[in-house]
Design an enzyme around this catalytic site. Structure first.
Site, PDB file in Angstrom:
ATOM      1  N   SER A 136       0.837  -1.210   0.000  1.00 56.26           N
ATOM      2  CA  SER A 136       0.000   0.000   0.000  1.00 56.26           C
ATOM      3  C   SER A 136       0.865   1.249   0.000  1.00 56.26           C
ATOM      4  O   SER A 136       1.979   1.251   0.538  1.00 56.26           O
ATOM      5  CB  SER A 136      -0.883  -0.005   1.252  1.00 56.26           C
ATOM      6  OG  SER A 136      -1.512   1.249   1.434  1.00 56.26           O
ATOM      7  N   TYR A 160      -2.408  -0.261   9.981  1.00 57.58           N
ATOM      8  CA  TYR A 160      -2.593  -0.832   8.646  1.00 57.58           C
ATOM      9  C   TYR A 160      -1.310  -0.703   7.834  1.00 57.58           C
ATOM     10  O   TYR A 160      -0.823  -1.667   7.235  1.00 57.58           O
ATOM     11  CB  TYR A 160      -3.750  -0.128   7.932  1.00 57.58           C
ATOM     12  CG  TYR A 160      -3.855  -0.470   6.467  1.00 57.58           C
ATOM     13  CD1 TYR A 160      -4.241  -1.738   6.064  1.00 57.58           C
ATOM     14  CD2 TYR A 160      -3.563   0.481   5.491  1.00 57.58           C
ATOM     15  CE1 TYR A 160      -4.332  -2.071   4.711  1.00 57.58           C
ATOM     16  CE2 TYR A 160      -3.650   0.168   4.138  1.00 57.58           C
ATOM     17  CZ  TYR A 160      -4.038  -1.111   3.758  1.00 57.58           C
ATOM     18  OH  TYR A 160      -4.118  -1.434   2.419  1.00 57.58           O
TER      19      TYR A 160
END
Length: 334
Positions: free
Chosen positions: A127, A152
């Site tokens: 990501s 995350y």
């Protein structure tokens, strides 16, 4: 070839699986169909995929070590595209343990499956969140990613480190893809475009963080899929000339590689909302809010390496991409 696609009922997984089936490959898709967002949307994606006779779905959780090991042993995949994860920056602040199970244990079970079953190539989702406190733009895969600002993001950085270890120890070719704000038809309900569209159509107010003064490298789903399909055909090789002191963090002496997949053209949040208003023909009621914990001001991908390697550069303009999403949304929800 025979592929495993994890997160096949998810947004990106659905589109990648559909493309692989169209190309004539056999695809086994797994997903745990959790209720992080509307399960009916996931089931609708699966119903679309099941129209392909070369697709088979298995409901399975990544953290099920025995189940994942048995799947790999039975199916003998040529390649694996690992897209399943617990997503969301803000959700990771409220539900951290969900990220340990899906993103850490889950990634390790996939690495173990690949290691023990001679998988040719593991491509997995990282990501743009890994860039964290990095203020240098555009974000390059050679930049430091040691300061994430959400759990995350930390799990995604961990996935890259775990993958490198397996590439080094077991000669497993791995490629990590840092996605930049993916959007488009069949998108996730927790993402801004979906939430904004639903609220505006229903006459509700939308929350606009940092007073709309944010920039995102919005990347259309078709561009993401094309990048994934091309990358999985380019298997990393050992580079005996690479050195820690002078080499890029995106490469290694092991068969390991990291790429950005983004549009390379950041758009202001207010302009993104304007494109949505234009497509809907409705002006949004906006509730201007401060920056949220875990958010970054800007994402901006350096995609030169992606282009040099694949000869492909994402190109969908936001105005057109938003229009395509709105058309899908109105068709799907009538």
């Amino acid at each position: 070839m025979k592929y495993l696609v994890t997160g096949a009922a998810g947004f990106i997984g659905f589109h990648v699986t559909k493309k692989l089936c169209e190309q004539g490959h056999e695809v086994i898709g797994i997903d745990n169909l959790n209720d992080y967002y509307d399960v009916n949307l996931k089931l609708a994606r699966l119903n679309e995929l099941k129209k392909n006779t070369s697709f088979k779905f298995i409901k399975l959780d990544l953290a099920d070590r025995e189940g994942i090991a048995a799947l790999f042993s039975q199916e003998k995949f040529d390649r694996v595209i690992h897209l399943a994860a617990q997503a969301g920056v803000r959700y990771s602040i409220d539900n951290p343990m969900a990220y340990a199970d899906s993103n850490l244990i889950g990634h390790l079970t996939i690495l173990e499956g690949c290691r023990h079953n001679n998988v040719q190539h593991l491509v997995y989702a990282s990501s743009s969140s890994v860039y964290g406190l990095n203020n240098k733009t555009p974000f390059s895969t050679s930049d430091s990613v040691d300061h994430p600002i959400s759990l995350y993001a930390a799990t995604k950085k961990s996935n890259e480190l775990m993958s490198h270890t397996y590439s080094h120890l077991y000669n497993l070719p791995t490629t990590g893809l840092r996605f930049f704000t993916v959007y488009g038809p069949w998108g996730r309900p927790d993402m801004a475009l979906f939430k904004f569209t639903k609220a505006i159509i229903n006459g509700e107010t939308i929350d606009v963080y940092n007073n709309g003064d944010m920039r995102r490298d919005f990347t259309y789903i078709d561009d993401i899929v094309e990048g994934i399909i091309r990358i999985q055909n380019i298997i990393p090789k050992k580079n005996s000339n690479w050195k820690v002191e002078s080499g890029s963090t995106a490469d290694s002496s092991a068969p390991y590689k990291i790429f950005n997949i983004g549009n390379g053209n950041p758009v202001k949040l207010v302009d993104f909302i304007q494109s949505l208003e234009d497509s809907l023909g409705i002006t949004a009621n906006k509730n201007l809010m401060p920056m949220q914990p875990g958010d970054v001001y800007q994402t901006y991908a350096d995609v030169d390496d992606l282009f040099e390697t694949t000869k492909y550069k994402p190109s969908m303009r936001v105005e057109k991409g938003v229009e395509q999403f709105v058309q899908w949304y109105r068709d799907f929800y009538q």
